[in-house]
Design a protein around this motif. Structure first.
Motif, mmCIF file in Angstrom:
data_model
loop_
_atom_site.group_PDB
_atom_site.id
_atom_site.type_symbol
_atom_site.label_atom_id
_atom_site.label_comp_id
_atom_site.label_asym_id
_atom_site.label_seq_id
_atom_site.Cartn_x
_atom_site.Cartn_y
_atom_site.Cartn_z
ATOM 1 N N CYS A 48 0.878 -1.252 -0.086
ATOM 2 C CA CYS A 48 -0.192 0.121 0.121
ATOM 3 C C CYS A 48 0.935 1.230 -0.176
ATOM 4 C CB CYS A 48 -0.945 0.127 1.339
ATOM 5 S SG CYS A 48 -2.228 1.297 1.133
ATOM 6 N N CYS B 254 -0.045 4.216 1.728
ATOM 7 C CA CYS B 254 -0.349 5.260 2.706
ATOM 8 C C CYS B 254 0.666 5.385 3.655
ATOM 9 C CB CYS B 254 -1.787 4.867 3.441
ATOM 10 S SG CYS B 254 -1.806 3.402 4.430
ATOM 11 N N SER C 126 -3.478 -3.781 0.028
ATOM 12 C CA SER C 126 -4.507 -3.264 0.557
ATOM 13 C C SER C 126 -4.989 -1.996 0.492
ATOM 14 C CB SER C 126 -4.046 -3.217 2.240
ATOM 15 O OG SER C 126 -3.056 -2.267 2.344
ATOM 16 N N LYS D 19 -12.684 -4.911 1.799
ATOM 17 C CA LYS D 19 -12.152 -3.885 2.589
ATOM 18 C C LYS D 19 -13.134 -2.547 2.622
ATOM 19 C CE LYS D 19 -8.212 -0.972 3.760
ATOM 20 N NZ LYS D 19 -6.714 -0.828 3.431
ATOM 21 N N TYR E 267 -9.983 1.380 12.087
ATOM 22 C CA TYR E 267 -8.695 1.386 11.670
ATOM 23 C C TYR E 267 -8.066 2.343 12.378
ATOM 24 C CZ TYR E 267 -10.624 -1.074 7.416
ATOM 25 O OH TYR E 267 -11.187 -1.915 6.551
ATOM 26 N N PHE F 168 -4.762 1.667 13.981
ATOM 27 C CA PHE F 168 -3.581 1.201 12.934
ATOM 28 C C PHE F 168 -2.771 2.509 12.457
ATOM 29 C CE2 PHE F 168 -2.115 0.935 8.968
ATOM 30 C CZ PHE F 168 -1.481 -0.209 8.804
ATOM 31 N N ARG F 169 -3.630 3.599 12.183
ATOM 32 C CA ARG F 169 -3.183 4.776 11.621
ATOM 33 C C ARG F 169 -2.229 5.597 12.513
ATOM 34 N NH1 ARG F 169 -8.564 6.412 8.229
ATOM 35 N NH2 ARG F 169 -8.626 4.498 7.118
ATOM 36 N N ARG G 293 -10.901 8.037 3.279
ATOM 37 C CA ARG G 293 -10.725 7.036 2.093
ATOM 38 C C ARG G 293 -12.078 6.623 1.432
ATOM 39 N NH1 ARG G 293 -5.512 6.658 3.656
ATOM 40 N NH2 ARG G 293 -4.885 5.430 5.809
ATOM 41 N N GLN H 116 -12.441 2.959 -0.447
ATOM 42 C CA GLN H 116 -12.637 1.707 0.396
ATOM 43 C C GLN H 116 -14.533 1.747 0.522
ATOM 44 O OE1 GLN H 116 -10.921 2.612 4.196
ATOM 45 N NE2 GLN H 116 -9.082 2.077 3.397
ATOM 46 N N LYS I 166 -11.868 -7.586 5.915
ATOM 47 C CA LYS I 166 -11.526 -6.562 6.762
ATOM 48 C C LYS I 166 -12.502 -5.433 6.880
ATOM 49 C CE LYS I 166 -8.067 -3.581 6.878
ATOM 50 N NZ LYS I 166 -6.997 -2.672 5.970
ATOM 51 N N VAL J 103 -8.975 -6.255 13.275
ATOM 52 C CA VAL J 103 -8.242 -4.948 12.934
ATOM 53 C C VAL J 103 -8.084 -4.356 14.226
ATOM 54 C CG1 VAL J 103 -9.100 -4.805 10.638
ATOM 55 C CG2 VAL J 103 -10.169 -3.655 12.660
ATOM 56 N N SER J 104 -7.216 -3.078 14.293
ATOM 57 C CA SER J 104 -6.650 -2.411 15.462
ATOM 58 C C SER J 104 -7.889 -2.015 16.107
ATOM 59 C CB SER J 104 -5.976 -1.275 14.911
ATOM 60 O OG SER J 104 -6.556 -0.514 14.161
ATOM 61 N N TYR K 17 -3.538 -9.154 16.146
ATOM 62 C CA TYR K 17 -2.396 -8.752 17.117
ATOM 63 C C TYR K 17 -2.259 -9.489 18.121
ATOM 64 C CZ TYR K 17 -2.927 -4.871 13.788
ATOM 65 O OH TYR K 17 -2.955 -3.947 12.847
HETATM 66 C C1 PBG Z 1 -3.172 0.368 4.825
HETATM 67 C C2 PBG Z 1 -3.941 -0.563 5.656
HETATM 68 C C3 PBG Z 1 -4.776 -0.217 6.745
HETATM 69 C C4 PBG Z 1 -5.108 -1.359 7.729
HETATM 70 C C5 PBG Z 1 -4.094 -2.261 6.918
HETATM 71 N N1 PBG Z 1 -3.591 -1.971 5.750
HETATM 72 C C6 PBG Z 1 -5.343 1.099 7.352
HETATM 73 C C7 PBG Z 1 -6.375 1.737 6.280
HETATM 74 O O1 PBG Z 1 -6.829 1.297 5.390
HETATM 75 O O2 PBG Z 1 -6.635 2.782 6.563
HETATM 76 C C8 PBG Z 1 -5.628 -1.460 8.914
HETATM 77 C C9 PBG Z 1 -5.288 -2.415 9.881
HETATM 78 C C10 PBG Z 1 -5.990 -2.289 11.174
HETATM 79 O O3 PBG Z 1 -6.649 -1.504 11.571
HETATM 80 O O4 PBG Z 1 -5.443 -3.080 12.143
HETATM 81 N N2 PBG Z 1 -3.768 0.474 3.618
#
Ligand code: PBG
Length: 320
Positions: free
Chosen positions: A105, A107, A154, A184, A190, A193-194, A206, A210, A237, A262-263, A302
């Motif tokens: 990715c 980002c 991703s 996704k 998320y 994660f950021r 996004r 997305q 996801k 996810v996070s 995680y």
């Molecule tokens: C990046 C990506 C993201 C996650 C995995 N790959 C963030 C997003 O799409 O904003 C999120 C994973 C998580 O929240 O654990 N493209």
């Protein structure tokens, strides 16, 4: 004992994938405040950590990189000596048994934090699909050249799986599987994660690339497209709010399917557990049972390391 015999679903350590962050900017593990137990590692520490992961019987990691320098074109994403490429080389040398899946990715590498190349005009912005796909192909190929075992795009740009497949084939990696984030959603989960990946968008969101959480049939169409384009494994996801999608994807397509726990799902349960409001181990095992029951072959989580020690080598039961 009888419970084990009649149990319809179980979880094994070898179904887990551990997501982990490597940063060019840290010498010492940097904790992520919203994700207790998760760190940004230096490359050396990451390799050490990967050894532990492998010794616990976890077969794979999903690797995210945080570069020192970001720019509009995400050049560090495909730099031959970028943070992910260097780390993959080291991992394959020091922990050869561990499968390395790289997140593909932009980002983490763009100065604006979007997953693609952006054209900014008069306060508006547009993500440019084709130049983004080109950069993603270069990124995937550079990961393969460094030794990645699987690549996981991703970004959600249109046509990227097909383009990455063609790029890999051309570069001599016809056998390298693509694990696609085929479904996704644009999700609030998320958020943490950021912080971990330092990839929060500087403007806009996004939503243009997305999916809308309201759309299940759209998700299935996206998955079908990715499969046509050459996806070998699928990711759904986030996990928790999308178990119906997971179920439909597995039922309809039957490919090896992972769910990404996810996070935000991690953060909320960790927070509740820290307050003594939930029994973490029981809650996590129940969560994992739910993923398996809904069709997940693999879980990206995680909690992988904790789970490995909770599960030992035996099968999961909920009340242990
Ligand atoms: C990046 C990506 C993201 C996650 C995995 N790959 C963030 C997003 O799409 O904003 C999120 C994973 C998580 O929240 O654990 N493209």
């Amino acid at each position: 004992m009888l419970r084990g015999l009649v149990s319809e679903n179980s979880l094994r350590v070898d179904q887990l994938i551990y997501p982990t962050f490597v940063s060019e900017k840290v010498d010492q593990a940097e904790p992520i405040s919203s994700m207790p137990g998760v760190y940004q590692y230096s490359p050396d520490e990451l390799v050490e950590n990967a050894k532990q992961v492998s010794d616990l019987g976890i077969p794979a990691i999903l690797l995210f990189g945080i570069p020192e320098a970001k720019d509009e074109l995400a050049s560090q994403a495909f730099a031959p000596n970028g943070i992910v490429q260097e780390t993959v080389r080291r991992l394959k040398k020091h922990v050869p048994r561990l499968l390395v899946i790289t997140d593909v990715c932009l980002c983490e590498y763009t100065s604006h934090g979007h997953c693609g190349i952006v054209d900014k005009r008069r306060g508006e912005f547009e993500v440019l699909n084709d130049p983004s796909v080109e950069a993603l192909v270069r990124t995937a190929v550079s990961h393969a050249e460094a030794g990645a075992d699987l690549v996981a795009p991703s970004d959600m740009m249109d046509g990227r799986v097909g383009a990455i497949r063609a790029g890999l084939d051309q570069a001599g990696f016809a056998q390298l599987p693509i694990m696609s984030y085929a479904s996704k959603f644009c999700s609030a989960f998320y958020g943490p994660f950021r912080e971990a990946a330092e990839s929060a968008p500087q403007f806009g969101d996004r939503r243009s690339y997305q999916m809308d959480p309201a759309n299940a049939r759209e998700a299935l169409r996206e998955v079908a497209l990715d499969i046509e384009e050459g996806a070998d494994l699928l990711i759904v996801k986030p996990g928790l709010p999308y178990l119906d999608i997971l179920w439909r994807v597995k039922e309809q397509f039957g490919l090896p399917t992972a769910v990404y726990n996810v996070s935000g799902e991690y953060a909320m349960l960790k927070a509740a557990a820290a307050n003594g409001w939930l029994d973490e181990k029981r809650a996590v095992l129940e969560l994992m049972t739910g993923f398996r029951r809904a069709g997940a072959d693999m879980v990206i989580t995680y909690w992988a390391k904790e789970l490995a020690s909770w599960l030992g080598s035996s099968l999961m039961t909920n009340d242990r």
